[in-house]
Design a protein around this motif. Structure first.
Motif, PDB file in Angstrom:
ATOM      1  N   ASP A  89      -0.835  -6.855   4.577  1.00 54.15           N
ATOM      2  CA  ASP A  89      -0.351  -5.831   3.806  1.00 54.15           C
ATOM      3  C   ASP A  89       0.661  -4.972   4.601  1.00 54.15           C
ATOM      4  O   ASP A  89       0.616  -4.905   5.709  1.00 54.15           O
ATOM      5  N   ILE A  90       1.411  -4.182   3.761  1.00 54.43           N
ATOM      6  CA  ILE A  90       2.454  -3.265   4.388  1.00 54.43           C
ATOM      7  C   ILE A  90       2.371  -1.913   3.504  1.00 54.43           C
ATOM      8  O   ILE A  90       2.101  -1.917   2.685  1.00 54.43           O
ATOM      9  N   ARG A 136       0.794  -1.145  -0.222  1.00 50.31           N
ATOM     10  CA  ARG A 136      -0.145   0.050   0.076  1.00 50.31           C
ATOM     11  C   ARG A 136       0.964   1.237   0.090  1.00 50.31           C
ATOM     12  O   ARG A 136       1.879   1.453   0.966  1.00 50.31           O
ATOM     13  N   GLN A 137       0.597   2.106  -1.021  1.00 52.86           N
ATOM     14  CA  GLN A 137       1.322   3.510  -0.997  1.00 52.86           C
ATOM     15  C   GLN A 137       0.184   4.491  -1.295  1.00 52.86           C
ATOM     16  O   GLN A 137      -0.183   4.704  -2.428  1.00 52.86           O
ATOM     17  N   LEU A 172       9.802  -4.227   9.932  1.00 54.84           N
ATOM     18  CA  LEU A 172       8.575  -3.859   8.967  1.00 54.84           C
ATOM     19  C   LEU A 172       7.332  -4.286   9.798  1.00 54.84           C
ATOM     20  O   LEU A 172       7.091  -5.330  10.377  1.00 54.84           O
ATOM     21  N   LYS A 173       6.630  -3.345   9.555  1.00 56.91           N
ATOM     22  CA  LYS A 173       5.290  -3.345  10.246  1.00 56.91           C
ATOM     23  C   LYS A 173       4.166  -3.940   9.344  1.00 56.91           C
ATOM     24  O   LYS A 173       3.657  -2.968   8.254  1.00 56.91           O
ATOM     25  N   ILE A 174       3.818  -5.098   9.436  1.00 58.41           N
ATOM     26  CA  ILE A 174       2.776  -5.825   8.384  1.00 58.41           C
ATOM     27  C   ILE A 174       1.472  -5.805   9.205  1.00 58.41           C
ATOM     28  O   ILE A 174       1.507  -6.164  10.358  1.00 58.41           O
ATOM     29  N   LYS A 175       0.269  -5.358   8.513  1.00 63.51           N
ATOM     30  CA  LYS A 175      -0.985  -5.551   9.320  1.00 63.51           C
ATOM     31  C   LYS A 175      -1.696  -6.849   8.659  1.00 63.51           C
ATOM     32  O   LYS A 175      -1.427  -7.068   7.423  1.00 63.51           O
ATOM     33  N   GLY A 181       6.019  -4.579  -4.203  1.00 59.86           N
ATOM     34  CA  GLY A 181       6.494  -3.576  -3.492  1.00 59.86           C
ATOM     35  C   GLY A 181       7.872  -3.777  -3.174  1.00 59.86           C
ATOM     36  O   GLY A 181       8.380  -4.442  -3.766  1.00 59.86           O
ATOM     37  N   SER A 182       8.407  -3.165  -2.039  1.00 61.44           N
ATOM     38  CA  SER A 182       9.749  -3.228  -1.630  1.00 61.44           C
ATOM     39  C   SER A 182      10.132  -4.389  -0.925  1.00 61.44           C
ATOM     40  O   SER A 182      11.263  -4.863  -0.995  1.00 61.44           O
ATOM     41  N   LEU A 183       9.252  -5.542  -0.576  1.00 59.41           N
ATOM     42  CA  LEU A 183       9.470  -6.577  -0.092  1.00 59.41           C
ATOM     43  C   LEU A 183      10.270  -7.625  -1.054  1.00 59.41           C
ATOM     44  O   LEU A 183      10.948  -8.507  -0.652  1.00 59.41           O
TER      45      LEU A 183
END
Length: 465
Positions: free
Chosen positions: A128-129, A41-42, A156-159, A50-52
């Protein structure tokens, strides 16, 4: 090619996974499926890239494995079951009359029910991140910042959200995912951390001195994930891409028809132009007096055994070993058979449409167009010259996904003799990621008209320059 050595932990927090299991039991969910990719998500933009990088796949796989373990042990045994990742991927690919479901479809009640019918699950876990808070922008003037991508965060904070088959959000949990040097490299970061100076390892990429630890602690040579997380936290800002360093002692190059294909520099990254149908090999170079072990990935898939596997769980048998002052080629994918070591069979690297790539065949078509090499020291050699610090020193205070239209498939078969070694990998020395795209895709990236998520993100971060 070169001599090769013949040797997985749940990365998602165990505590968070248990809270998730409690939520499933409390809401009487009989069967749950984990969406097999972390959603990026951005702002208002959502994507399965994404960046992962390939970690978007391994993180969800580890969570699914952890939930399977919990469902088979007390106090959760028999109270819920988990759809296999293979079944989830198959359902996502064909739930809508053969049309693969996208990230946006997860908010569509009708599509969610189709997925439920395919899997018999009455709830789904979505991770999601938020990309806007998962990176740190390098210091310096805008023109300097444009040279390198943002610095990855150590945590990394992942929801995680639990969606019912009627689209209702049933529960939400936060996951704290550890990012390390190796994990960041697997995601596509490039850097030089350490370098041999004869029989001595020198620090190249970590900021010194440490804010808490003394010079005699040797903290910059700590081994293992705990130290690698701290090393990532202390990574120097504005590090050059290794391919920009004139005396960088290692190299990764793509060869077509036996000749090196020169990469183009775009937004601080390096892209090699390749056309569909072209076969290529990967040339690895070690210009030091010490051997090096290389974990080599194509589209996030290991070149040995063709599996998605993060570097920290990659055993010693899945590394290429480069002798001192050596240049060698990896010609294609290998599937080693220990009982029959010579000759080994491989399949050539060949550029093919996304759906035919090895990565897509393993259920993750978003991670295409990147080649990553992680260079490690020989542990037997480095251990002679370094007093590794103890993890207890850390107790007082307390890781870009390519989305090209083409990926690498398995081409013609070949046989090659392989020498097996029992070498064990030591400290991470450097990591290099290069991308490959068609000439048309490269032109679109340069013009700013590409929908390539890796380079769209870099363009947005650099202010569109």
């Amino acid at each position: 090619m070169c001599t090769m050595a013949l040797a997985i932990l749940l990365s998602v927090s165990g505590g968070a996974a248990e809270k998730l299991a409690e939520s499933l039991v409390d809401r009487k969910i009989d069967k749950v499926g984990v969406i097999p990719v972390v959603i990026s998500r951005q702002d208002d933009h959502h994507a399965s890239v994404g960046s992962l990088g390939p970690r978007a796949l391994t993180i969800t796989r580890d969570l699914s494995d952890r939930l399977v373990q919990l469902s088979n042990s007390a106090p959760y045994r028999g109270k819920f079951s988990v759809v296999s990742q293979r079944a989830m991927k198959s359902a996502l690919e064909g739930a809508d009359g053969g049309r693969p479901l996208t990230v946006d479809d997860l908010g569509d009640l009708e599509k969610l029910r189709l997925l439920s019918n395919q899997t018999a699950a009455n709830a789904f876990v979505v991770l999601d991140i938020d990309e806007s808070i998962s990176i740190v922008e390098p210091e310096g003037a805008p023109s300097e910042r444009n040279q390198r991508r943002p610095t990855p965060m150590p945590e990394l904070k992942i929801k995680g959200s639990v969606l019912g088959d009627d689209g209702t959000k049933l529960a939400a949990h936060d996951f704290q995912e550890i990012n390390t040097l190796g994990a960041a490299a697997y995601s596509g970061e490039s850097f030089e951390i350490r370098r041999w100076d004869r029989n001595r390892l020198e620090n190249m990429g970590l900021s010194m001195p440490h804010r808490f630890l003394g010079e005699d602690s040797h903290w910059e040579f700590g081994k293992g994930d705990v130290w690698e997380q701290e090393h990532l936290r202390c990574l120097k800002r504005r590090l050059q891409h290794p391919l920009e360093i004139e005396d960088f002692p290692y190299d990764v190059a793509l060869k077509v028809a036996g000749r090196v294909r020169k990469p183009e520099r775009v937004l601080g990254e390096y892209i090699v132009p390749l056309e569909p149908g072209e076969q290529y090999s990967i040339q690895l170079t070690n210009n030091t007096s010490q051997p090096a072990l290389v974990a080599l990935y194509v589209d996030g898939v290991g070149t040995i055994d063709k599996q998605f596997c993060e570097p920290r769980w990659l055993d010693n048998a899945r590394h290429w070993v480069l002798k001192p002052n050596y240049v060698g080629d990896v010609d294609g994918w290998y599937a080693l058979k220990p009982e029959n070591l010579r000759p080994q069979r491989g399949q050539r690297f060949v550029i093919a449409p996304r759906r035919n790539s090895i990565a897509a065949q393993q259920g993750f078509a978003g991670n295409l167009g990147m080649i990553t090499a992680l260079f490690y020291a020989n542990d037997a050699v480095s251990g002679k010259y370094i007093d590794y610090p103890d993890d207890d020193l850390l107790e007082g205070f307390r890781s870009t996904l390519a989305e090209g239209a083409f990926g690498t498939s398995a081409g013609p078969r070949f046989e090659r003799g392989i020498t097996v070694s029992k070498v064990r990998r030591g400290l991470l020395l450097a990591a290099v990621t290069i991308y490959y795209r068609t000439p048309e895709e490269i032109s679109a990236i340069r013009a700013g008209t590409s929908r390539d998520h890796v380079f769209m993100r870099l363009t947005a971060w650099s202010g569109g320059r």
